[in-house]
Design a protein around this motif. Structure first.
Motif, short mmCIF file in Angstrom:
data_model
loop_
_atom_site.label_atom_id
_atom_site.label_comp_id
_atom_site.label_asym_id
_atom_site.label_seq_id
_atom_site.Cartn_x
_atom_site.Cartn_y
_atom_site.Cartn_z
N PHE A 10 0.84 -1.20 0.00
CA PHE A 10 0.00 0.00 0.00
C PHE A 10 0.87 1.25 0.00
O PHE A 10 0.61 2.22 -0.73
N GLY A 11 1.91 1.24 0.81
CA GLY A 11 2.80 2.40 0.88
C GLY A 11 3.60 2.61 -0.38
O GLY A 11 3.78 3.75 -0.84
N MET A 12 4.10 1.53 -0.97
CA MET A 12 4.99 1.65 -2.13
C MET A 12 4.26 1.86 -3.45
O MET A 12 4.84 2.39 -4.40
N PHE A 13 3.00 1.41 -3.54
CA PHE A 13 2.32 1.39 -4.84
C PHE A 13 1.09 2.30 -4.91
O PHE A 13 0.50 2.42 -5.98
N TYR A 14 0.69 2.93 -3.80
CA TYR A 14 -0.52 3.76 -3.83
C TYR A 14 -0.21 5.13 -3.22
O TYR A 14 -0.34 5.33 -2.00
N PRO A 15 0.23 6.08 -4.04
CA PRO A 15 0.64 7.40 -3.53
C PRO A 15 -0.44 8.14 -2.76
O PRO A 15 -0.13 8.93 -1.86
N ARG A 16 -1.72 7.93 -3.10
CA ARG A 16 -2.80 8.63 -2.40
C ARG A 16 -3.11 8.01 -1.03
O ARG A 16 -3.90 8.56 -0.27
N GLY A 17 -2.48 6.89 -0.71
CA GLY A 17 -2.74 6.25 0.57
C GLY A 17 -2.19 7.05 1.74
O GLY A 17 -1.10 7.62 1.67
#
Length: 606
Positions: free
Chosen positions: A461-468
């Protein structure tokens, strides 16, 4: 159809085991004086003790004569000067625990080769780690991978992940030590209360003294021992049954050769799709978001060297898993007409290896000792890896923030060594609890599915979803843990009360001289009632399901809460495939700001 020679041998073995079982126990269940039992000889003990002494010497060498591990960087990462080959072999050895050596053959014997088939997807796992996950850790140069979660989200997310993974690791160590200790107890007659503290103290000692260098080089030694012992035992087994062709033919006739079971249902125990999806997600969790594995990759001097380590790691995994699984087929071919489980020669399938070892290999002096040394080598390798990585996590995430800036590197290194001793001692105590409550073993192994999905989800989630954002990460991981905890606990309860059971592949006692039909009735599990449908999901899917729950919930929560400011975020926090998008977003924002500033200072229109 069982050949006459195998039938005669099986009848003799069955008679011997029956007599031994009757003669070694009296009416109270206690051993009878003068009973004949198969135990280690002096050469077996010599090989076993030699392995322990060599492991201890390696720790002493790096602790006193090698380059001193007086700084956290030197102790935990070897000063980033480790050679590629020993690190890669250490990575392989760390994954192959005593549970694997004893469990993989039992899996192939009982359920066939579908679990073995997951080795075909190891190259995919290595590619995913090398191109998508490892560059993030390497560019940020982290000692604890949980530092990443603080950089990407906040300290609350980091602490929660650290606690969960630390607890999971500490609960795993007693299981790793208990299984081979049980095997050693059966072939030596020694009390398990004596075996586990002695072996654990040796491992704690060399891990505490030598740090990551001692762990890597003992792993290297122990991997060689494992390979040698396993190959020799397989060769003996092949000679005994009549060669590879006999093993393959009997395995085919017994239904053990299974690869392309294409049923898409998630409620089967194992299929091609379950192994591909579930097995791959499990492997990615272990390789890409596991402190012990990442820590070894980071101990290499350059990122280019990690590519060689990945190649060796993939080949090593495939080789070791193939050897241990093929051993299960060899055992099945050996007892093709006389299943030791049905004849009650052994009580559980995880006793197949020591039983087979003393039956087949006892004629070669020292070989049983070498093989059991291999089992313990695997256990020591895994234990040392977890001790070192948990100590690193606890120090970086909980101890270092409490230390003053004036604390010396030597003091920090000594604190880490003390943590290794404390954690190791606590795990020795837990081994005794596991020994008392055998049912906890299966539950603890299954609990890895509770934490793995949430852990893989957090980092992905942290590495692949910038809006997270941090709220999404926290809520998603908590929901995943709660749901998976309920699912795993409910499933284990269903297995315990007999509501659920996995059908085993058929075995025969036709060559034993026993009533095969009666034995089949006695060993067949009959479910009491239809279990809840979600409990029937394959155990291999636990990580995948937990990951999906975490990621979806985290995305939804992040969507309805304040997103992070991408302009202020370090692009190195994201996987290389996402960094380009982040950089483009930052450029657009920068250009927009410049245009707005230019419009403010532009001369007024006439």
């Amino acid at each position: 159809m069982v050949d006459p020679i195998n039938r005669e041998r099986s009848e003799t073995l069955a008679l011997i085991h029956t007599k031994e079982r009757k003669s070694t126990m009296n009416s109270t269940g206690n051993p009878v004086e003068g009973a004949v039992e198969l135990f280690f000889g002096w050469l077996d003990y010599s090989f076993f003790v030699l392995m322990l002494l060599l492991s201890t010497f390696i720790g002493i060498y790096f602790g006193f004569w090698g380059k001193k591990s007086d700084t956290p960087m030197e102790y935990l990462l070897g000063g980033k000067s480790m050679a590629t080959l020993p690190v890669a072999v250490s990575l392989v050895a760390s994954d192959i625990s005593g549970i694997s050596i004893m469990g993989d053959p039992a899996e192939a014997y009982t359920y066939g080769t579908l679990y073995w088939f997951r080795t075909a997807f190891y190259p995919l796992v290595m590619a995913v780690n090398y191109y998508l996950y490892l560059p993030v850790y390497y560019d940020l140069q982290l000692t604890s991978i949980f530092e990443y979660l603080q950089l990407r989200f906040n300290r609350s997310v980091r602490v929660m992940a650290s606690v969960l993974c630390t607890v999971a690791s500490i609960l795993y160590i007693p299981i790793v030590i208990y299984v081979p200790a049980l095997a050693l107890s059966e072939v030596t007659g020694l009390d398990i209360y004596i075996i586990t503290p002695v072996i654990s103290v040796v491992c704690i000692f060399y891990t505490m003294l030598g740090g990551i260098k001692a762990v890597v080089w003992t792993d290297f030694l122990q991997a060689i021992v494992m390979m040698m012992a396993s190959i020799v035992v397989i060769i003996l087994g092949l000679v005994h049954v009549g060669g590879f062709g006999t093993v393959w033919q009997r395995s085919l006739e017994g239904g053990r050769i299974k690869f392309f079971e294409m049923n898409p249902s998630p409620f089967e125990r194992l299929t091609f799709w379950i192994v591909l999806i579930g097995g791959t997600s499990q492997s990615i969790t272990y390789i890409s978001v596991g402190q012990g594995m990442v820590q070894r990759f980071l101990s290499l001097p350059t990122f280019k060297e990690t590519l060689k380590a990945h190649v060796i790691l993939a080949v090593g995994f495939m080789l070791i898993k193939s050897i241990s699984s093929f051993m299960g087929l060899t055992i099945f071919a050996t007892y093709y007409g006389c299943d030791p489980l049905k004849t009650k020669a052994i009580a559980r399938s995880d006793q197949l290896i020591p039983y087979y070892l003393m039956d087949i290999a006892s004629s070669v002096p020292g070989l049983p000792g070498l093989f059991v040394a291999g089992i313990f080598s695997a256990a020591l390798s895994t234990m040392s890896t977890v001790l070192n990585s948990v100590a690193a996590t606890l120090f970086e995430d909980f101890v270092r923030p409490c230390l003053s800036d004036k604390t010396s590197d030597k003091t920090s290194s000594n604190i880490i060594k003390l943590l290794v001793v404390i954690i190791g001692t606590f795990c020795v105590v837990l081994v005794m609890i596991v020994e008392k409550i055998g049912g906890v073993v299966q539950l603890n192994v299954s609990l890895s599915g509770v934490t793995n999905g949430a852990t893989l989800g957090l980092f992905t989630f942290g590495m692949f979803y910038p809006r997270g954002n941090s709220k999404g990460a926290l809520v998603g991981s908590i929901v995943s843990l709660l749901v998976m905890g309920w699912l795993v606990f409910g499933t284990q309860k269903a297995f315990a009360d007999g509501t659920m059971s996995y059908p085993k592949l058929p075995t025969s006692t036709a060559a034993c001289g026993f009533n095969d039909t009666l034995t089949e009735i006695l060993t067949t599990d009959v479910p009491k009632e239809e279990p809840f449908i979600l409990y029937r999901i394959s155990f291999m899917y636990y990580t995948t399901v937990g990951f999906i729950i975490m990621f979806v919930v985290a995305m939804v929560v992040s969507h309805f809460t304040e997103p992070p400011n991408i302009e202020e975020m370090n692009p190195k926090l994201f996987s290389p495939v996402i960094r380009k998008r982040v950089l483009m977003k930052r450029r657009k924002c920068a250009l927009k700001v410049i245009e707005e500033n230019d419009s403010l200072f532009a001369p007024p229109a006439e």
